[in-house]
Design a protein around this motif. Structure first.
Motif, PDB file in Angstrom:
ATOM      1  N   ARG A   1     -11.949  17.253   4.376  1.00 15.43           N
ATOM      2  CA  ARG A   1     -11.094  18.172   4.052  1.00 15.43           C
ATOM      3  C   ARG A   1     -10.853  17.242   2.375  1.00 15.43           C
ATOM      4  N   LEU A   2     -10.139  16.177   2.603  1.00 16.69           N
ATOM      5  CA  LEU A   2      -9.630  15.857   0.895  1.00 16.69           C
ATOM      6  C   LEU A   2     -10.891  15.433   0.287  1.00 16.69           C
ATOM      7  N   THR A   3     -11.804  14.768   0.926  1.00 18.02           N
ATOM      8  CA  THR A   3     -13.084  14.497   0.018  1.00 18.02           C
ATOM      9  C   THR A   3     -13.731  15.377  -0.949  1.00 18.02           C
ATOM     10  N   ASP A   4     -13.297  17.378   0.270  1.00 17.87           N
ATOM     11  CA  ASP A   4     -13.995  17.711  -0.702  1.00 17.87           C
ATOM     12  C   ASP A   4     -12.731  18.363  -1.675  1.00 17.87           C
ATOM     13  N   GLU A   5     -11.422  18.463  -1.643  1.00 14.78           N
ATOM     14  CA  GLU A   5     -10.444  18.500  -2.116  1.00 14.78           C
ATOM     15  C   GLU A   5     -10.606  17.785  -3.300  1.00 14.78           C
ATOM     16  N   LEU A   6     -10.373  16.525  -3.360  1.00 15.90           N
ATOM     17  CA  LEU A   6     -10.289  14.842  -4.423  1.00 15.90           C
ATOM     18  C   LEU A   6     -11.913  15.321  -5.129  1.00 15.90           C
ATOM     19  N   ALA A   7     -13.123  15.818  -4.728  1.00 12.89           N
ATOM     20  CA  ALA A   7     -13.876  15.431  -5.333  1.00 12.89           C
ATOM     21  C   ALA A   7     -13.844  16.978  -6.941  1.00 12.89           C
ATOM     22  N   ARG A   8     -12.759  17.890  -6.825  1.00 14.65           N
ATOM     23  CA  ARG A   8     -12.494  18.273  -7.825  1.00 14.65           C
ATOM     24  C   ARG A   8     -12.141  17.452  -9.036  1.00 14.65           C
ATOM     25  N   ASP A   9     -10.990  15.982  -9.102  1.00 18.71           N
ATOM     26  CA  ASP A   9     -10.066  15.506  -9.408  1.00 18.71           C
ATOM     27  C   ASP A   9     -10.759  13.936 -10.270  1.00 18.71           C
ATOM     28  N   ASP A  10     -10.687  13.551 -11.017  1.00 19.82           N
ATOM     29  CA  ASP A  10     -11.050  12.363 -11.322  1.00 19.82           C
ATOM     30  C   ASP A  10      -9.781  11.590 -10.539  1.00 19.82           C
ATOM     31  N   GLY A  11     -10.349   9.636 -10.656  1.00 22.89           N
ATOM     32  CA  GLY A  11      -9.663   8.976  -9.664  1.00 22.89           C
ATOM     33  C   GLY A  11      -9.560   8.553  -9.090  1.00 22.89           C
ATOM     34  N   ALA A  12      -9.036   6.971  -8.577  1.00 19.31           N
ATOM     35  CA  ALA A  12      -9.713   6.720  -7.403  1.00 19.31           C
ATOM     36  C   ALA A  12      -7.317   6.858  -6.399  1.00 19.31           C
ATOM     37  N   VAL A  13      -7.617   6.819  -5.073  1.00 23.19           N
ATOM     38  CA  VAL A  13      -6.530   7.282  -4.543  1.00 23.19           C
ATOM     39  C   VAL A  13      -6.546   5.954  -3.777  1.00 23.19           C
ATOM     40  N   ALA A  14      -4.687   5.457  -3.271  1.00 21.47           N
ATOM     41  CA  ALA A  14      -4.507   3.993  -3.342  1.00 21.47           C
ATOM     42  C   ALA A  14      -4.347   5.050  -1.821  1.00 21.47           C
ATOM     43  N   GLU A  15      -3.184   5.266  -1.335  1.00 24.70           N
ATOM     44  CA  GLU A  15      -3.404   6.091  -0.637  1.00 24.70           C
ATOM     45  C   GLU A  15      -2.770   7.078   0.341  1.00 24.70           C
ATOM     46  N   VAL A  16      -3.251   7.505   1.803  1.00 27.77           N
ATOM     47  CA  VAL A  16      -2.989   9.123   2.557  1.00 27.77           C
ATOM     48  C   VAL A  16      -2.203   8.860   3.440  1.00 27.77           C
ATOM     49  N   ARG A  17      -0.997   9.388   3.246  1.00 26.55           N
ATOM     50  CA  ARG A  17       0.167   8.934   4.197  1.00 26.55           C
ATOM     51  C   ARG A  17       0.275  10.633   4.641  1.00 26.55           C
ATOM     52  N   ILE A  18       0.315  10.494   6.234  1.00 31.36           N
ATOM     53  CA  ILE A  18       0.452  11.514   7.328  1.00 31.36           C
ATOM     54  C   ILE A  18       1.101  11.695   8.383  1.00 31.36           C
ATOM     55  N   ARG A  19       1.452  12.855   8.744  1.00 25.15           N
ATOM     56  CA  ARG A  19       2.384  12.476  10.136  1.00 25.15           C
ATOM     57  C   ARG A  19       1.445  13.149  11.267  1.00 25.15           C
ATOM     58  N   ALA A  20       1.412  11.937  12.477  1.00 17.87           N
ATOM     59  CA  ALA A  20       0.536  12.874  13.666  1.00 17.87           C
ATOM     60  C   ALA A  20       1.956  13.209  14.500  1.00 17.87           C
ATOM     61  N   GLY A  21       1.039  14.093  15.410  1.00 19.28           N
ATOM     62  CA  GLY A  21       1.383  14.638  16.541  1.00 19.28           C
ATOM     63  C   GLY A  21       1.725  13.486  17.670  1.00 19.28           C
ATOM     64  N   VAL A  22       2.391  13.108  18.233  1.00 17.69           N
ATOM     65  CA  VAL A  22       2.701  12.677  19.630  1.00 17.69           C
ATOM     66  C   VAL A  22       1.511  12.441  20.203  1.00 17.69           C
ATOM     67  N   ALA A  23       0.264  12.716  20.349  1.00 21.12           N
ATOM     68  CA  ALA A  23      -1.262  13.096  21.033  1.00 21.12           C
ATOM     69  C   ALA A  23      -1.987  12.187  20.486  1.00 21.12           C
ATOM     70  N   PHE A  24      -1.237  11.703  19.154  1.00 25.22           N
ATOM     71  CA  PHE A  24      -1.810  10.330  18.824  1.00 25.22           C
ATOM     72  C   PHE A  24      -1.266   9.002  19.059  1.00 25.22           C
ATOM     73  N   SER A  25      -3.218   8.166  18.410  1.00 26.81           N
ATOM     74  CA  SER A  25      -2.373   6.676  18.037  1.00 26.81           C
ATOM     75  C   SER A  25      -2.215   6.489  16.917  1.00 26.81           C
ATOM     76  N   PRO A  26      -1.549   5.598  16.436  1.00 28.54           N
ATOM     77  CA  PRO A  26      -1.680   5.861  15.107  1.00 28.54           C
ATOM     78  C   PRO A  26      -2.254   4.657  14.537  1.00 28.54           C
ATOM     79  N   GLU A  27      -2.770   3.484  15.618  1.00 24.61           N
ATOM     80  CA  GLU A  27      -3.722   2.142  14.963  1.00 24.61           C
ATOM     81  C   GLU A  27      -4.682   3.274  15.280  1.00 24.61           C
ATOM     82  N   ALA A  28      -5.434   4.124  16.263  1.00 27.13           N
ATOM     83  CA  ALA A  28      -6.829   4.674  16.180  1.00 27.13           C
ATOM     84  C   ALA A  28      -7.116   5.188  15.488  1.00 27.13           C
ATOM     85  N   LEU A  29      -5.451   6.257  14.613  1.00 22.76           N
ATOM     86  CA  LEU A  29      -6.017   7.263  13.466  1.00 22.76           C
ATOM     87  C   LEU A  29      -6.539   5.661  11.935  1.00 22.76           C
ATOM     88  N   VAL A  30      -5.946   4.766  11.999  1.00 23.24           N
ATOM     89  CA  VAL A  30      -6.113   4.169  10.952  1.00 23.24           C
ATOM     90  C   VAL A  30      -7.245   3.311  10.790  1.00 23.24           C
TER      91      VAL A  30
END
Length: 136
Positions: A13-42
């Motif tokens: 989803r982000l790649t599709d959205e970013l395809a319309r823009d120029d420039g590099a991304v430094a970081e993406v900040r997300i909020r994750a529900g309790v069912a997710f492991s932050p380490e596994a997401l990274v």
């Protein structure tokens, strides 16, 4: 696999959205529900972003809590990822297992552009907001 699938959908989803823009991304900040492991997401993000508009960016995961009541004993508490066994919440009072209610998604909080990346952030001012990626 739950975490990997959710990040896969997020990156698409982000790649599709970013395809319309120029420039590099430094970081993406997300909020994750309790069912997710932050380490596994990274880890999944690092595996899935090479060759995409997100290559070289980092994922910052903000955890969340979930107000939970145990169906077995009635104990009420603020569940976090520390209360998980696999993808099940464990009641700290009686040990009963329950499925997290609100922990099924990821929410993009911001997408931060690289200082030398130019361009504007994706829709939403400072970054994408409200994009959701469900778990599987």
């Amino acid at each position: 696999m739950h975490d990997y699938h959710a990040v896969h959908v997020l990156v698409e989803r982000l790649t599709d959205e970013l395809a319309r823009d120029d420039g590099a991304v430094a970081e993406v900040r997300i909020r994750a529900g309790v069912a997710f492991s932050p380490e596994a997401l990274v880890q999944a993000f690092e595996m899935l972003t090479p060759g995409t508009a997100l290559e070289g960016s980092r994922l910052l995961v903000e955890g969340s809590t979930e107000e939970t009541t145990c169906s077995a004993c009635g104990h009420r508490w603020e569940a976090t990822g520390d209360d998980l066994a696999g993808h099940w919440l464990v009641c700290p009072s009686c040990g009963a297992l329950s499925e997290p209610e609100a922990g099924a998604g990821l929410e993009v909080r911001t997408v931060v552009r690289s200082p030398d990346g130019g361009g504007e952030p994706p829709a939403g001012g400072e970054g994408s907001r409200g994009a959701r990626s469900g778990g599987g």
